[in-house]
Design a protein around this motif. Structure first.
Motif, short mmCIF file in Angstrom:
data_model
loop_
_atom_site.label_atom_id
_atom_site.label_comp_id
_atom_site.label_asym_id
_atom_site.label_seq_id
_atom_site.Cartn_x
_atom_site.Cartn_y
_atom_site.Cartn_z
N GLY A 203 2.65 -9.56 12.65
CA GLY A 203 3.66 -9.50 11.74
C GLY A 203 4.45 -10.69 11.32
N THR A 204 5.74 -10.62 10.71
CA THR A 204 6.18 -11.94 10.33
C THR A 204 7.30 -12.33 11.23
N SER A 241 -0.40 -3.03 15.43
CA SER A 241 0.44 -3.92 14.90
C SER A 241 1.58 -3.34 14.04
N PRO A 242 2.59 -4.29 13.42
CA PRO A 242 3.44 -3.67 12.39
C PRO A 242 2.97 -3.36 11.25
N TYR A 243 1.65 -3.73 10.86
CA TYR A 243 1.25 -3.04 9.48
C TYR A 243 0.59 -1.81 9.94
#
Length: 312
Positions: A203-204, A241-243
């Motif tokens: 993620g970011t 993952s966050p995605y």
């Protein structure tokens, strides 16, 4: 294996009937009361379980045998030409939640939007353009279709050149960087860059692992888990993952398009043979492009230009 993007009472009832379980037996497997299951089923599309129960349903479906999967798909297809929530391989791309189906190899892909993410051990801000990444690593079943279409060689561990049924949804291994690149070209995709792969995995915000900063080996297939072999690519729902991308830590190392030196390319993700800390998406690894190992596979990415126009 079928994948459900959001469970409702309709899918719950289909799975229970496909598994041929009573309300009480089914509820016991999920760790809830039979009254809750009955309410979900009664409410149909409006009966949406809580996220913890969605995860339990994912696990129950993933661990069911192929006969249950077949009955599950059939029950959902009785009234619908294409089940609303069920994702199955198709010849045209379909948007379903955050997942998009690629028209060439039929694999689910996840959109990762453009923007800055924190990269590396020092959390350096780096811009990455929008891209799509395979939700799951390339499986043995994917590789079998590639071999049938191109005449490419099967991996060495396939007995008699045929993949064992028990490994269909496991990541393909014993493929070199050149093999992985050939598959990507056939599918109309590319191998990910190190930056693309890392952003899709963490993620970011600079999280250490896809699920956060906790050192939790139970969320992935690494050495500490003690399985000592590959597992189904959709097994670890709590480690996404966050995605929503699976297996970004453990199971198999994944080839990247980023070279370290001529003829040598980066790998990320770690494997069932690796300790958990090696799976941190910021970690570095590389190998010669001809290397073929039993713990190394890959997944692909596509740019928006490589994807057909989507209809919401």
């Amino acid at each position: 294996m079928p994948l459900v993007t959001q469970w409702t009472g309709r899918e719950v009832k289909a799975l229970r009937e496909a598994a041929r379980l009573t309300l009480m037996e089914f509820a016991a497997k999920l760790g809830v009361s039979d009254r809750i299951v009955s309410r979900w089923e009664r409410d149909g599309f409006e009966g949406i379980p809580r996220m913890v129960n969605q995860a339990a349903l994912d696990t129950l479906l993933a661990t069911s045998d192929p006969d249950v999967h077949g009955r599950f798909i059939g029950l959902l297809s009785v009234n619908d030409v294409v089940p609303r929530q069920l994702i199955e391989p198709a010849d045209v791309p379909v948007v379903s939640g955050q997942y998009v189906k690629h028209p060439r190899d039929g694999k689910l892909m996840t959109q990762v939007p453009e923007g800055i993410f924190l990269s590396g051990d020092d959390d350096e801000p780096i811009w990455v353009d929008e891209f799509y990444i395979d939700t799951f690593p390339t499986t043995n079943a994917d590789w079998a279709r590639f071999c049938a279409a191109t005449g490419s060689r099967p991996p060495k561990h396939w007995d008699g050149g045929r993949c064992p049924k028990s490994l269909y949804d496991h990541p393909v291994v014993e493929v070199s960087w050149k093999d992985a690149t050939a598959y990507a070209e056939w599918a109309g995709k590319t191998l990910p860059t190190a930056e693309q792969w890392e952003k899709a995995a963490r993620g970011t915000t600079g999280a250490v692992y896809p699920w956060g900063n906790q050192k939790t080996a139970a969320k992935c297939n690494v050495r500490e888990t003690g399985i000592d072999r590959t597992t189904s690519v959709s097994r670890y729902h709590s480690g996404v993952s966050p995605y929503g991308v699976y297996d970004m830590v453990g199971n198999v190392w994944e080839w990247l398009s980023t070279p370290e030196t001529p003829g040598r390319y980066e790998l990320k993700g770690s494997a069932f043979t690796s300790p958990l800390f090696r799976g941190a998406p910021s970690s570095f690894n590389s190998a010669d492009d001809f290397m073929q190992d039993d713990d190394t596979g890959f997944r692909c990415v596509a740019s928006p230009d490589q994807m057909p126009a989507q209809e919401a």
